[in-house]
Structure formats: C-alpha cells, structure tokens
Design a protein around this motif. Structure first.
Motif, PDB file in Angstrom:
ATOM      1  N   ILE A   8      73.248  81.215  37.964  1.00 35.70           N
ATOM      2  CA  ILE A   8      72.831  82.185  36.953  1.00 35.70           C
ATOM      3  C   ILE A   8      73.315  81.750  35.577  1.00 35.70           C
ATOM      4  O   ILE A   8      72.583  81.840  34.589  1.00 35.70           O
ATOM      5  CB  ILE A   8      73.326  83.599  37.304  1.00 35.70           C
ATOM      6  N   ASP A   9      74.534  81.257  35.512  1.00 38.14           N
ATOM      7  CA  ASP A   9      75.088  80.767  34.250  1.00 38.14           C
ATOM      8  C   ASP A   9      74.210  79.658  33.672  1.00 38.14           C
ATOM      9  O   ASP A   9      73.815  79.700  32.501  1.00 38.14           O
ATOM     10  CB  ASP A   9      76.511  80.274  34.487  1.00 38.14           C
ATOM     11  N   TYR A  10      73.863  78.672  34.483  1.00 37.49           N
ATOM     12  CA  TYR A  10      72.999  77.576  34.021  1.00 37.49           C
ATOM     13  C   TYR A  10      71.598  78.069  33.675  1.00 37.49           C
ATOM     14  O   TYR A  10      70.957  77.545  32.756  1.00 37.49           O
ATOM     15  CB  TYR A  10      72.923  76.459  35.061  1.00 37.49           C
ATOM     16  N   ALA A  11      71.115  79.066  34.389  1.00 40.59           N
ATOM     17  CA  ALA A  11      69.798  79.628  34.071  1.00 40.59           C
ATOM     18  C   ALA A  11      69.832  80.276  32.691  1.00 40.59           C
ATOM     19  O   ALA A  11      68.915  80.076  31.881  1.00 40.59           O
ATOM     20  CB  ALA A  11      69.382  80.640  35.141  1.00 40.59           C
ATOM     21  N   LEU A  12      70.879  81.030  32.406  1.00 39.51           N
ATOM     22  CA  LEU A  12      71.009  81.660  31.085  1.00 39.51           C
ATOM     23  C   LEU A  12      71.145  80.615  29.983  1.00 39.51           C
ATOM     24  O   LEU A  12      70.509  80.730  28.925  1.00 39.51           O
ATOM     25  CB  LEU A  12      72.203  82.618  31.071  1.00 39.51           C
ATOM     26  N   SER A  14      70.011  77.570  30.065  1.00 39.41           N
ATOM     27  CA  SER A  14      68.698  76.927  29.931  1.00 39.41           C
ATOM     28  C   SER A  14      67.739  77.803  29.137  1.00 39.41           C
ATOM     29  O   SER A  14      67.014  77.315  28.255  1.00 39.41           O
ATOM     30  CB  SER A  14      68.107  76.635  31.315  1.00 39.41           C
ATOM     31  N   LEU A  15      67.744  79.102  29.423  1.00 38.05           N
ATOM     32  CA  LEU A  15      66.838  80.012  28.718  1.00 38.05           C
ATOM     33  C   LEU A  15      67.190  80.138  27.243  1.00 38.05           C
ATOM     34  O   LEU A  15      66.296  80.157  26.387  1.00 38.05           O
ATOM     35  CB  LEU A  15      66.850  81.388  29.394  1.00 38.05           C
ATOM     36  N   VAL A  16      68.464  80.203  26.935  1.00 38.35           N
ATOM     37  CA  VAL A  16      68.870  80.265  25.525  1.00 38.35           C
ATOM     38  C   VAL A  16      68.469  78.968  24.819  1.00 38.35           C
ATOM     39  O   VAL A  16      67.990  78.989  23.688  1.00 38.35           O
ATOM     40  CB  VAL A  16      70.378  80.569  25.389  1.00 38.35           C
ATOM     41  N   ALA A  27      64.033  69.407  31.755  1.00 42.61           N
ATOM     42  CA  ALA A  27      65.272  69.677  32.491  1.00 42.61           C
ATOM     43  C   ALA A  27      66.330  68.651  32.094  1.00 42.61           C
ATOM     44  O   ALA A  27      67.501  68.993  31.896  1.00 42.61           O
ATOM     45  CB  ALA A  27      65.008  69.634  33.993  1.00 42.61           C
ATOM     46  N   ARG A  28      65.916  67.418  31.956  1.00 40.39           N
ATOM     47  CA  ARG A  28      66.855  66.349  31.606  1.00 40.39           C
ATOM     48  C   ARG A  28      67.494  66.580  30.242  1.00 40.39           C
ATOM     49  O   ARG A  28      68.699  66.415  30.074  1.00 40.39           O
ATOM     50  CB  ARG A  28      66.136  65.004  31.639  1.00 40.39           C
ATOM     51  N   SER A  29      66.692  66.996  29.262  1.00 38.59           N
ATOM     52  CA  SER A  29      67.250  67.196  27.918  1.00 38.59           C
ATOM     53  C   SER A  29      68.237  68.364  27.898  1.00 38.59           C
ATOM     54  O   SER A  29      69.269  68.294  27.236  1.00 38.59           O
ATOM     55  CB  SER A  29      66.144  67.402  26.883  1.00 38.59           C
ATOM     56  N   ILE A  30      67.943  69.424  28.629  1.00 37.94           N
ATOM     57  CA  ILE A  30      68.861  70.560  28.704  1.00 37.94           C
ATOM     58  C   ILE A  30      70.142  70.149  29.412  1.00 37.94           C
ATOM     59  O   ILE A  30      71.247  70.430  28.953  1.00 37.94           O
ATOM     60  CB  ILE A  30      68.204  71.763  29.411  1.00 37.94           C
ATOM     61  N   ALA A  31      69.996  69.444  30.524  1.00 40.12           N
ATOM     62  CA  ALA A  31      71.165  69.005  31.299  1.00 40.12           C
ATOM     63  C   ALA A  31      72.051  68.085  30.461  1.00 40.12           C
ATOM     64  O   ALA A  31      73.271  68.227  30.460  1.00 40.12           O
ATOM     65  CB  ALA A  31      70.717  68.305  32.575  1.00 40.12           C
ATOM     66  N   MET A  32      71.445  67.163  29.745  1.00 36.95           N
ATOM     67  CA  MET A  32      72.225  66.236  28.918  1.00 36.95           C
ATOM     68  C   MET A  32      72.947  66.970  27.793  1.00 36.95           C
ATOM     69  O   MET A  32      74.084  66.647  27.475  1.00 36.95           O
ATOM     70  CB  MET A  32      71.322  65.138  28.353  1.00 36.95           C
ATOM     71  N   GLN A  33      72.300  67.947  27.203  1.00 33.14           N
ATOM     72  CA  GLN A  33      72.897  68.690  26.100  1.00 33.14           C
ATOM     73  C   GLN A  33      74.175  69.411  26.524  1.00 33.14           C
ATOM     74  O   GLN A  33      75.121  69.514  25.754  1.00 33.14           O
ATOM     75  CB  GLN A  33      71.896  69.704  25.551  1.00 33.14           C
ATOM     76  N   TYR A  34      74.221  69.876  27.764  1.00 30.55           N
ATOM     77  CA  TYR A  34      75.361  70.665  28.219  1.00 30.55           C
ATOM     78  C   TYR A  34      76.220  69.967  29.266  1.00 30.55           C
ATOM     79  O   TYR A  34      77.190  70.547  29.744  1.00 30.55           O
ATOM     80  CB  TYR A  34      74.875  72.015  28.760  1.00 30.55           C
ATOM     81  N   ALA A  42      66.838  71.220  36.892  1.00 32.45           N
ATOM     82  CA  ALA A  42      65.421  71.089  37.266  1.00 32.45           C
ATOM     83  C   ALA A  42      65.036  72.151  38.293  1.00 32.45           C
ATOM     84  O   ALA A  42      63.975  72.787  38.172  1.00 32.45           O
ATOM     85  CB  ALA A  42      65.142  69.685  37.812  1.00 32.45           C
ATOM     86  N   ASN A  43      65.876  72.360  39.284  1.00 38.26           N
ATOM     87  CA  ASN A  43      65.586  73.373  40.310  1.00 38.26           C
ATOM     88  C   ASN A  43      65.594  74.778  39.717  1.00 38.26           C
ATOM     89  O   ASN A  43      64.753  75.608  40.062  1.00 38.26           O
ATOM     90  CB  ASN A  43      66.580  73.275  41.465  1.00 38.26           C
ATOM     91  N   ILE A  44      66.532  75.039  38.838  1.00 35.49           N
ATOM     92  CA  ILE A  44      66.610  76.353  38.181  1.00 35.49           C
ATOM     93  C   ILE A  44      65.356  76.591  37.344  1.00 35.49           C
ATOM     94  O   ILE A  44      64.759  77.675  37.393  1.00 35.49           O
ATOM     95  CB  ILE A  44      67.895  76.443  37.329  1.00 35.49           C
ATOM     96  N   LEU A  45      64.929  75.585  36.589  1.00 31.57           N
ATOM     97  CA  LEU A  45      63.727  75.723  35.764  1.00 31.57           C
ATOM     98  C   LEU A  45      62.492  75.949  36.628  1.00 31.57           C
ATOM     99  O   LEU A  45      61.604  76.728  36.261  1.00 31.57           O
ATOM    100  CB  LEU A  45      63.556  74.511  34.846  1.00 31.57           C
TER     101      LEU A  45
END
Length: 142
Positions: A8-12, A14-16, A27-34, A42-45
């Motif tokens: 849920i934390d990663y989903a929030l 990602s959404l922000v 998914a890769r750009s979000i994952a790299m940023q954090y 990727a699965n959450i998205l």
C-alpha cells in the motif's frame, strides 16, 4: 497498531508520483526514483490499472497516468485496489479465531475505533497527501 503494508505504501508513492508528473511514467522510472523494487512497482501498477485508478498508455511516451483527479482518489480506494486488509484487531474480520471473542470486554470499543480509523483513511485523498508534503517543513535538529 494500524499499519499499512509496504504494498500500500508503494502504491501511494506511485500514485503521488503519477499525480505530480506531467507525463506518463513507467514502473521502472518510479522504482528508480525511490529505490524501490521494479518488479514490485510493476505489479502494483498493474493492480491499480486493473482497478481503474490509473490508465496505461502504450507507445514511445507510454507508461501510466492517473484515471481520476487527485481529489477523487482516497487511501481507502488504494487499499481496496491492493486487496489488502488492514485491521486494528483481529475481531473486525468475520474469520476471527480469538479465544476470548465471546467474553472480550474491549472488542466493541476496538471495533468502533477501527471503524473510525477506516473512515478517516477513506477521507484522505491523494490531493491532501500531495498538499501536506508540499507544506511540510522538516524540523531542524539542534
């Protein structure tokens, strides 16, 4: 204590990220940023896309975008999309196996507290999370 799962934390997060970006994000750009695991993001998205909270865009500038304004998505929606149960106590679920459930003197007050906490979570929107973060000042340590 009520605790949101990492999912849920990663989903929030990602959404922000999608909300403050002016373009589709992968998914890769979000994952790299954090510094988060790409496969997990990727699965959450995919789950958020399936639930309709976000949309996927194909092509060279593809990725994910919010499907709704940030004022219309709350933490409760995200918890539901992630299919994660968050409970203050076990007795809020129908499959509770507590040995003292029938005689518990705090069951009803704790269930009421759980309901109030969930009501609060359902009122907190992505927009509120974004605005809080923008206005939050990190305290200076002396």
């Amino acid at each position: 204590m009520l605790k949101l799962s990492r999912k849920i934390d990663y989903a929030l997060i990602s959404l922000v990220s999608l909300a403050v970006s002016n373009k589709a994000l992968s998914a890769r750009s979000i994952a790299m940023q954090y510094g988060a695991p790409t496969a997990m993001i990727a699965n959450i998205l995919k789950e958020l896309n399936t639930s309709g909270i976000i949309e996927s865009k194909r092509g060279q500038s593809g990725g994910y975008l919010l499907a709704f304004p940030t004022e219309q998505v709350n933490i409760g929606h995200v918890m539901q999309a992630m299919n994660e149960k968050v409970a203050l106590v076990d007795c809020v679920s129908a499959d509770c196996s507590c040995n003292v459930l029938d005689k518990c003197p705090v069951k009803n007050p704790l269930i009421a507290l759980h309901k109030r906490m969930m009501s609060f979570v359902e009122r907190v929107t992505l927009e509120q999370l974004i605005q809080y973060e923008k206005n939050y000042e990190t305290p200076h340590l002396s």
